[in-house]
Design a protein around this motif. Structure first.
Motif, mmCIF file in Angstrom:
data_model
loop_
_atom_site.group_PDB
_atom_site.id
_atom_site.type_symbol
_atom_site.label_atom_id
_atom_site.label_comp_id
_atom_site.label_asym_id
_atom_site.label_seq_id
_atom_site.Cartn_x
_atom_site.Cartn_y
_atom_site.Cartn_z
ATOM 1 N N ALA A 94 40.338 52.898 31.713
ATOM 2 C CA ALA A 94 40.309 53.706 32.936
ATOM 3 C C ALA A 94 41.674 53.774 33.671
ATOM 4 O O ALA A 94 42.419 52.843 33.761
ATOM 5 N N PRO A 95 42.093 54.791 34.555
ATOM 6 C CA PRO A 95 43.311 54.734 35.166
ATOM 7 C C PRO A 95 43.099 53.519 36.185
ATOM 8 O O PRO A 95 42.100 53.149 36.968
ATOM 9 N N GLY A 96 44.163 52.721 36.203
ATOM 10 C CA GLY A 96 44.225 51.270 37.042
ATOM 11 C C GLY A 96 43.406 50.125 36.386
ATOM 12 O O GLY A 96 43.048 49.371 37.022
ATOM 13 N N ILE A 97 42.719 50.540 35.095
ATOM 14 C CA ILE A 97 41.775 49.565 34.738
ATOM 15 C C ILE A 97 42.003 49.042 33.561
ATOM 16 O O ILE A 97 42.137 49.915 32.728
ATOM 17 N N GLU A 98 42.061 47.820 33.185
ATOM 18 C CA GLU A 98 42.308 47.347 31.631
ATOM 19 C C GLU A 98 41.391 46.335 31.290
ATOM 20 O O GLU A 98 41.328 45.322 32.188
ATOM 21 N N LEU A 99 40.693 46.140 30.239
ATOM 22 C CA LEU A 99 39.727 45.117 29.829
ATOM 23 C C LEU A 99 40.628 44.191 28.989
ATOM 24 O O LEU A 99 41.336 44.391 28.101
ATOM 25 N N GLU A 100 40.921 43.016 29.792
ATOM 26 C CA GLU A 100 41.633 41.920 29.195
ATOM 27 C C GLU A 100 41.027 40.961 28.256
ATOM 28 O O GLU A 100 41.529 40.427 27.402
ATOM 29 N N HIS A 139 49.418 54.468 40.008
ATOM 30 C CA HIS A 139 50.632 55.169 40.050
ATOM 31 C C HIS A 139 51.892 54.476 39.375
ATOM 32 O O HIS A 139 52.555 54.806 38.662
ATOM 33 N N ASP A 140 52.064 53.079 39.922
ATOM 34 C CA ASP A 140 53.127 52.288 39.527
ATOM 35 C C ASP A 140 52.900 51.129 38.489
ATOM 36 O O ASP A 140 53.526 50.507 38.114
ATOM 37 N N GLN A 141 51.449 51.075 38.369
ATOM 38 C CA GLN A 141 50.952 49.980 37.569
ATOM 39 C C GLN A 141 51.329 48.662 37.943
ATOM 40 O O GLN A 141 51.233 47.569 37.444
ATOM 41 N N THR A 142 51.528 48.518 39.349
ATOM 42 C CA THR A 142 51.509 47.128 40.004
ATOM 43 C C THR A 142 50.338 46.426 39.833
ATOM 44 O O THR A 142 49.129 47.007 40.203
ATOM 45 N N LEU A 143 50.112 45.093 39.449
ATOM 46 C CA LEU A 143 48.859 44.446 39.299
ATOM 47 C C LEU A 143 48.355 44.022 40.707
ATOM 48 O O LEU A 143 48.950 43.692 41.537
ATOM 49 N N LEU A 144 47.345 44.405 40.983
ATOM 50 C CA LEU A 144 46.534 44.368 42.483
ATOM 51 C C LEU A 144 45.491 43.304 42.180
ATOM 52 O O LEU A 144 45.722 42.395 43.271
ATOM 53 N N GLY A 190 33.671 38.806 31.051
ATOM 54 C CA GLY A 190 35.062 39.250 30.691
ATOM 55 C C GLY A 190 35.792 39.161 32.058
ATOM 56 O O GLY A 190 35.367 38.609 33.015
ATOM 57 N N ARG A 191 37.118 39.869 31.784
ATOM 58 C CA ARG A 191 38.177 39.755 32.809
ATOM 59 C C ARG A 191 38.856 41.218 32.539
ATOM 60 O O ARG A 191 39.320 41.696 31.554
ATOM 61 N N TYR A 192 38.648 41.985 33.793
ATOM 62 C CA TYR A 192 39.398 43.141 33.923
ATOM 63 C C TYR A 192 40.675 42.868 34.717
ATOM 64 O O TYR A 192 40.631 42.062 35.758
ATOM 65 N N SER A 193 41.879 43.644 34.607
ATOM 66 C CA SER A 193 43.116 43.744 35.500
ATOM 67 C C SER A 193 42.938 44.841 36.093
ATOM 68 O O SER A 193 42.703 46.113 35.599
ATOM 69 N N LEU A 194 43.188 44.799 37.426
ATOM 70 C CA LEU A 194 43.271 46.214 38.276
ATOM 71 C C LEU A 194 44.671 46.406 38.676
ATOM 72 O O LEU A 194 45.133 45.681 39.396
ATOM 73 N N HIS A 195 45.141 47.584 38.417
ATOM 74 C CA HIS A 195 46.622 47.976 38.658
ATOM 75 C C HIS A 195 46.354 49.488 39.695
ATOM 76 O O HIS A 195 45.655 50.001 39.635
ATOM 77 N N ASP A 196 47.464 49.396 40.430
ATOM 78 C CA ASP A 196 47.825 50.680 41.118
ATOM 79 C C ASP A 196 48.185 51.707 40.104
ATOM 80 O O ASP A 196 49.090 51.734 39.128
#
Length: 204
Positions: free
Chosen positions: A188-194, A12-17, A4-10
């Motif tokens: 989880a904080p900064g982690i979304e299962l896409e 604090h401000d949810q910027t996609l990293l 699968g694929r996770y998106s990793l974000h900051d």
């Protein structure tokens, strides 16, 4: 074998990293997770290769980020070698810690496997060596983990068991919540299962 694929974000401000494309599976000796990371523009940003033994201890870790490399394992606590982008300088580290951590969701699954908490367990303290982006700098952190809920969710196949953990950073007191199903992090904080192409593995 979940892929699968996770998106990793900051957090604090949810910027996609970055996006982390992964696959993982339990095996006869434990569990293995491999992934490739890409930047929001699609460029290669690094990789993760983590193998655990049947007790959840890291028997092999290899991280790549910004041309830095870390190789590590559980040995007299945890031991690692960090190599700079030129490949000419390598520094070795050793800490009396239980395992490794970092930005990859793999480390949340690994810590949960190591602790083997139940809803009746008390909060459990764990010492981890975190490798921080973007240069994989090592930092020792102390956390406490508690499994505060375990729920079964109906699916088209077997019920999906979701564990809700409360994780506390002991240096700051900051708390956050992590939801894990088998060997996949749901949130989880900064982690979304896409994207998930097959169900999470069920550990024995």
């Amino acid at each position: 074998m979940p892929r699968g694929r996770y998106s990793l974000h900051d957090p604090h401000d949810q910027t996609l990293l970055a996006e982390e494309h992964f696959q993982c599976a339990p095996g006869p000796t434990g569990w293995r997770y491999v992934s490739q990371l890409t930047t929001p523009s699609g460029d290669h940003a690094g990789s993760v290769d983590l193998a655990l033994d049947e007790l959840g201890r890291p028997i092999r870790l290899e991280l790549h980020a910004s041309s830095w490399q870390v190789r590590g394992a559980a040995l007299d606590g945890v031991t690692w070698v960090r190599t700079d982008p030129t490949g000419t300088h390598a520094t070795e580290g050793n800490v009396r810690a239980h395992a490794f951590t970092g930005t990859s969701p793999a480390f949340l699954v690994a810590t949960a496997r190591l602790l083997r908490l139940t809803p009746s367990s008390s909060e459990t303290r764990v010492r981890l060596v975190a490798f921080t982006d973007p240069v994989l700098a090592p930092r020792t952190v102390d956390q406490s983990w508690a499994l505060i809920a375990r729920e079964a969710h109906t699916t088209d196949n077997a019920p999906l068991i979701v564990d809700e953990y409360q994780v506390t950073a002991l240096d700051t007191g900051e708390r956050h919540t992590v939801h894990i199903a088998g060997d996949v992090v749901l949130t989880a904080p900064g982690i979304e299962l896409e994207d998930l192409q097959s169900p999470p593995s069920v550990f024995p």
